[in-house]
Design a protein around this motif. Sequence first.
Motif, PDB file in Angstrom:
ATOM      1  N   SER A  78     -17.484  96.319 -19.631  1.00 47.93           N
ATOM      2  CA  SER A  78     -16.693  97.516 -19.908  1.00 47.93           C
ATOM      3  C   SER A  78     -17.568  98.618 -20.494  1.00 47.93           C
ATOM      4  CB  SER A  78     -15.548  97.178 -20.874  1.00 47.93           C
ATOM      5  OG  SER A  78     -14.632  96.287 -20.278  1.00 47.93           O
ATOM      6  N   TYR A  79     -18.444  98.253 -21.420  1.00 48.75           N
ATOM      7  CA  TYR A  79     -19.347  99.249 -21.990  1.00 48.75           C
ATOM      8  C   TYR A  79     -20.199  99.911 -20.916  1.00 48.75           C
ATOM      9  CZ  TYR A  79     -18.472  97.493 -26.777  1.00 48.75           C
ATOM     10  OH  TYR A  79     -17.900  97.148 -27.976  1.00 48.75           O
ATOM     11  N   PHE A  80     -20.799  99.078 -20.052  1.00 53.00           N
ATOM     12  CA  PHE A  80     -21.695  99.609 -19.025  1.00 53.00           C
ATOM     13  C   PHE A  80     -20.939 100.389 -17.954  1.00 53.00           C
ATOM     14  CE2 PHE A  80     -24.595  96.060 -20.407  1.00 53.00           C
ATOM     15  CZ  PHE A  80     -25.594  96.884 -20.893  1.00 53.00           C
ATOM     16  N   THR A  81     -19.665 100.120 -17.805  1.00 58.92           N
ATOM     17  CA  THR A  81     -18.858 100.876 -16.847  1.00 58.92           C
ATOM     18  C   THR A  81     -18.638 102.304 -17.325  1.00 58.92           C
ATOM     19  OG1 THR A  81     -17.715  98.870 -16.120  1.00 58.92           O
ATOM     20  CG2 THR A  81     -16.633 100.970 -15.656  1.00 58.92           C
TER      21      THR A  81
ATOM     22  N   VAL B 191     -10.215  99.144 -15.956  1.00 57.73           N
ATOM     23  CA  VAL B 191      -9.488 100.207 -15.269  1.00 57.73           C
ATOM     24  C   VAL B 191     -10.479 101.232 -14.713  1.00 57.73           C
ATOM     25  CG1 VAL B 191      -7.932 102.166 -15.598  1.00 57.73           C
ATOM     26  CG2 VAL B 191      -7.332  99.930 -16.533  1.00 57.73           C
ATOM     27  N   MET B 192     -11.474 101.606 -15.532  1.00 63.80           N
ATOM     28  CA  MET B 192     -12.508 102.537 -15.089  1.00 63.80           C
ATOM     29  C   MET B 192     -13.358 101.936 -13.966  1.00 63.80           C
ATOM     30  SD  MET B 192     -12.032 105.239 -16.999  1.00 63.80           S
ATOM     31  CE  MET B 192     -13.552 106.175 -16.979  1.00 63.80           C
ATOM     32  N   LEU B 193     -13.616 100.631 -14.063  1.00 63.11           N
ATOM     33  CA  LEU B 193     -14.392  99.958 -13.013  1.00 63.11           C
ATOM     34  C   LEU B 193     -13.638  99.983 -11.694  1.00 63.11           C
ATOM     35  CD1 LEU B 193     -17.003  98.282 -12.480  1.00 63.11           C
ATOM     36  CD2 LEU B 193     -15.664  96.237 -12.988  1.00 63.11           C
ATOM     37  N   GLY B 194     -12.334  99.794 -11.773  1.00 63.01           N
ATOM     38  CA  GLY B 194     -11.516  99.848 -10.566  1.00 63.01           C
ATOM     39  C   GLY B 194     -11.463 101.229  -9.941  1.00 63.01           C
ATOM     40  N   GLN B 195     -11.782 102.259 -10.722  1.00 63.90           N
ATOM     41  CA  GLN B 195     -11.813 103.627 -10.209  1.00 63.90           C
ATOM     42  C   GLN B 195     -13.157 104.005  -9.622  1.00 63.90           C
ATOM     43  OE1 GLN B 195     -10.619 105.954 -13.611  1.00 63.90           O
ATOM     44  NE2 GLN B 195      -8.453 105.332 -13.483  1.00 63.90           N
TER      45      GLN B 195
ATOM     46  N   PHE C  20     -17.248 104.446 -26.767  1.00 63.33           N
ATOM     47  CA  PHE C  20     -16.401 103.939 -25.692  1.00 63.33           C
ATOM     48  C   PHE C  20     -14.973 104.449 -25.861  1.00 63.33           C
ATOM     49  CE2 PHE C  20     -13.371 100.929 -23.981  1.00 63.33           C
ATOM     50  CZ  PHE C  20     -13.886 100.595 -22.740  1.00 63.33           C
ATOM     51  N   GLY C  21     -14.443 104.373 -27.070  1.00 63.84           N
ATOM     52  CA  GLY C  21     -13.074 104.820 -27.326  1.00 63.84           C
ATOM     53  C   GLY C  21     -12.877 106.297 -27.050  1.00 63.84           C
ATOM     54  N   ASP C  22     -13.877 107.116 -27.393  1.00 61.32           N
ATOM     55  CA  ASP C  22     -13.788 108.556 -27.136  1.00 61.32           C
ATOM     56  C   ASP C  22     -13.678 108.844 -25.644  1.00 61.32           C
ATOM     57  OD1 ASP C  22     -13.939 109.078 -29.825  1.00 61.32           O
ATOM     58  OD2 ASP C  22     -16.116 109.393 -29.827  1.00 61.32           O
ATOM     59  N   ARG C  23     -14.357 108.034 -24.824  1.00 63.71           N
ATOM     60  CA  ARG C  23     -14.350 108.248 -23.370  1.00 63.71           C
ATOM     61  C   ARG C  23     -13.078 107.732 -22.710  1.00 63.71           C
ATOM     62  NH1 ARG C  23     -19.694 108.684 -21.563  1.00 63.71           N
ATOM     63  NH2 ARG C  23     -20.808 109.972 -23.080  1.00 63.71           N
ATOM     64  N   VAL C  24     -12.512 106.659 -23.224  1.00 63.17           N
ATOM     65  CA  VAL C  24     -11.445 105.954 -22.509  1.00 63.17           C
ATOM     66  C   VAL C  24     -10.056 106.211 -23.091  1.00 63.17           C
ATOM     67  CG1 VAL C  24     -10.577 103.673 -21.826  1.00 63.17           C
ATOM     68  CG2 VAL C  24     -13.034 104.148 -21.763  1.00 63.17           C
ATOM     69  N   PHE C  25      -9.937 106.222 -24.406  1.00 63.22           N
ATOM     70  CA  PHE C  25      -8.615 106.249 -25.026  1.00 63.22           C
ATOM     71  C   PHE C  25      -8.118 107.634 -25.402  1.00 63.22           C
ATOM     72  CE2 PHE C  25     -10.237 101.923 -26.423  1.00 63.22           C
ATOM     73  CZ  PHE C  25      -9.604 101.261 -25.388  1.00 63.22           C
ATOM     74  N   GLY C  26      -8.966 108.643 -25.278  1.00 62.88           N
ATOM     75  CA  GLY C  26      -8.531 110.013 -25.534  1.00 62.88           C
ATOM     76  C   GLY C  26      -7.988 110.225 -26.928  1.00 62.88           C
ATOM     77  N   PRO C  27      -6.769 110.786 -27.065  1.00 64.31           N
ATOM     78  CA  PRO C  27      -6.204 111.058 -28.399  1.00 64.31           C
ATOM     79  C   PRO C  27      -6.055 109.814 -29.272  1.00 64.31           C
ATOM     80  CG  PRO C  27      -4.954 112.187 -26.691  1.00 64.31           C
ATOM     81  CD  PRO C  27      -5.882 111.254 -25.980  1.00 64.31           C
ATOM     82  N   ALA C  28      -5.954 108.643 -28.635  1.00 63.65           N
ATOM     83  CA  ALA C  28      -5.797 107.405 -29.408  1.00 63.65           C
ATOM     84  C   ALA C  28      -7.136 106.802 -29.825  1.00 63.65           C
ATOM     85  CB  ALA C  28      -5.007 106.386 -28.585  1.00 63.65           C
ATOM     86  N   SER C  29      -8.235 107.521 -29.567  1.00 61.60           N
ATOM     87  CA  SER C  29      -9.557 106.972 -29.860  1.00 61.60           C
ATOM     88  C   SER C  29      -9.775 106.729 -31.344  1.00 61.60           C
ATOM     89  CB  SER C  29     -10.644 107.914 -29.328  1.00 61.60           C
ATOM     90  OG  SER C  29     -10.566 109.178 -29.967  1.00 61.60           O
ATOM     91  N   PHE C  30      -9.001 107.407 -32.198  1.00 64.12           N
ATOM     92  CA  PHE C  30      -9.168 107.200 -33.642  1.00 64.12           C
ATOM     93  C   PHE C  30      -8.834 105.775 -34.049  1.00 64.12           C
ATOM     94  CE2 PHE C  30      -4.664 107.989 -33.260  1.00 64.12           C
ATOM     95  CZ  PHE C  30      -4.082 107.226 -34.260  1.00 64.12           C
ATOM     96  N   LEU C  31      -8.083 105.070 -33.192  1.00 61.99           N
ATOM     97  CA  LEU C  31      -7.738 103.688 -33.510  1.00 61.99           C
ATOM     98  C   LEU C  31      -8.929 102.743 -33.373  1.00 61.99           C
ATOM     99  CD1 LEU C  31      -4.264 103.417 -31.722  1.00 61.99           C
ATOM    100  CD2 LEU C  31      -4.699 103.644 -34.174  1.00 61.99           C
ATOM    101  N   VAL C  32      -9.933 103.135 -32.583  1.00 65.50           N
ATOM    102  CA  VAL C  32     -11.077 102.249 -32.350  1.00 65.50           C
ATOM    103  C   VAL C  32     -11.872 102.003 -33.631  1.00 65.50           C
ATOM    104  CG1 VAL C  32     -13.223 101.912 -31.078  1.00 65.50           C
ATOM    105  CG2 VAL C  32     -11.207 102.863 -29.924  1.00 65.50           C
ATOM    106  N   PRO C  33     -12.340 103.045 -34.326  1.00 64.79           N
ATOM    107  CA  PRO C  33     -13.081 102.759 -35.570  1.00 64.79           C
ATOM    108  C   PRO C  33     -12.245 102.023 -36.600  1.00 64.79           C
ATOM    109  CG  PRO C  33     -12.586 105.101 -35.391  1.00 64.79           C
ATOM    110  CD  PRO C  33     -12.278 104.489 -34.061  1.00 64.79           C
TER     111      PRO C  33
END
Length: 508
Positions: A273-276, A197-201, A293-306
């Motif tokens: 995705s990481y490099f994007t 999604v970020m790459l498409g932007q 990566f999660g902190d940059r992309v998922f915002g409030p839901a970033s806690f789900l990544v770890p």
Amino acid sequence: MSETEMKHRKFSSTSSNKSSEDEVELKREVGLIGGISLVVGTMIGSGIFLSPAGILAEAESVGASLCVWAGCGVLATLSAISYIELGLMITKSGGEYQYLRAAFGNLVGYLVVWTSVVVTKPSSFAIIAVGFAEYVTAPFYPGCTPPVTIQKCAAAFCILLITAINCFSVKLSNFVQIFFTAAKLAIIAAIIVGGFVMLGQGRTENFQNAFAGSASSFSAIAVAFYSGLWSYDGWNQLNFVTEEIENPARNFPLVIGIGIPLVTVLYILVNISYFTVMTTTEMLQSTAVAITFGDRVFGPASFLVPVAVACSTFGAANGSAFTAGRITYAAGRNGHMLEIFSFISVTCYTPSPALMFNSFIALIMIIPNTSTFSSLIDYFTFASWIFYGFTFLSVLVLRYRKPKWKRPYRVFLPIPAICFIASLYLIIAPILEDPALEYLYAAIFILAGLIFYFPFIYFKKVPSFMGSVTSFLQQTLEVVPPPALLDEDEEIEKSIEEMHSENKVHAF
């Protein structure tokens, strides 16, 4: 009858009245989907969430890093293809152990078991536990690196908990594996979707002049491959369960042809995705790439990544412990390790002594301060690829020495030859250009097996007190000897004995 045998018989009497139906026998229950799940689920562990920074540090550019990931996937695929012929020709579970025994004799086969039980399997368990600890502790120390002591305690907790689960119940261990495999696939899908999604932007900065400053050192490339190949480790797992595969002549090649390329594609997409989302500097500085990566992309839901990544690494550690326990169990059953390692719990029906031993070695490996994730990867991969290389060579050796053996699948011989050359490169290049203690440690551990092989295995000089020790541990742990082994393939065993006899005078 010896006193030890009488004790064994006495303690086993609690189960002697059970019907023969209670005896566990390997059944062909792993179909095509099950085989793909086994390979993919084992390969996708902590590496894809931790290794990108290590590969980038050695490759020194985005383009070279992606090429290393792709190259590792190609090498893993070719390696697994080489193993197909061996798996369908020598239809015994055990992987490299069985193949090297058939090609080079008992000594080499024993060294594989010795290295697996004492070095590679425990270090694999320790590596994944360290990865689990990094992701579990990172959210509690935002903006800084968690204390080493805290990470080691978390890694030790992971090892002990998984060992307890595996000792308690096979069904519970399988449930844990299925649950955490689903978690790892979910987080990988989320990372790929978020990144693209970020790459498409228009986030394409890192892909401009992607090969600028790429590393040219043979040593750096080999070390980069070490980190990548750790993430692909598990490509040979199907060979450890050969006796349990349904219609192996059909499913073995299909599993390899589908599973490993699928993982390769997923790994490349995750790295894109990481490099994007992150710059190369941010990736190198991050101790937990997926969390950043999660902190940059998922915002409030970033806690789900770890949480998801911790689930992934925990599941991979569970699979590593499960496999290691079975290899140790098989080694004890075949007389290549202590007899007690082949005993089974009378209440839980698990190889608890073998599992406990593997856990003990893994705990030792996480204690030293030098046992960083990077050094553990080098330690594990170097030792593993020594025997992988010999296994590729065994394809050629058995084609020459045993041309009449039945081969439902015949690999194109240049493939194992290429894999053998690649394994030599991975072993020799880092040693010549940048010697490190990890390589020496691995070599010492492998050769140390000879100290035990000749007196205890070759000449069968077992200390008299071992009978009492075995009986004491048997009663303390409430375990009993396993069922008698079935007769192995006569032709293979005869070949091994012939080589054993030929080399007897030149054993040293």
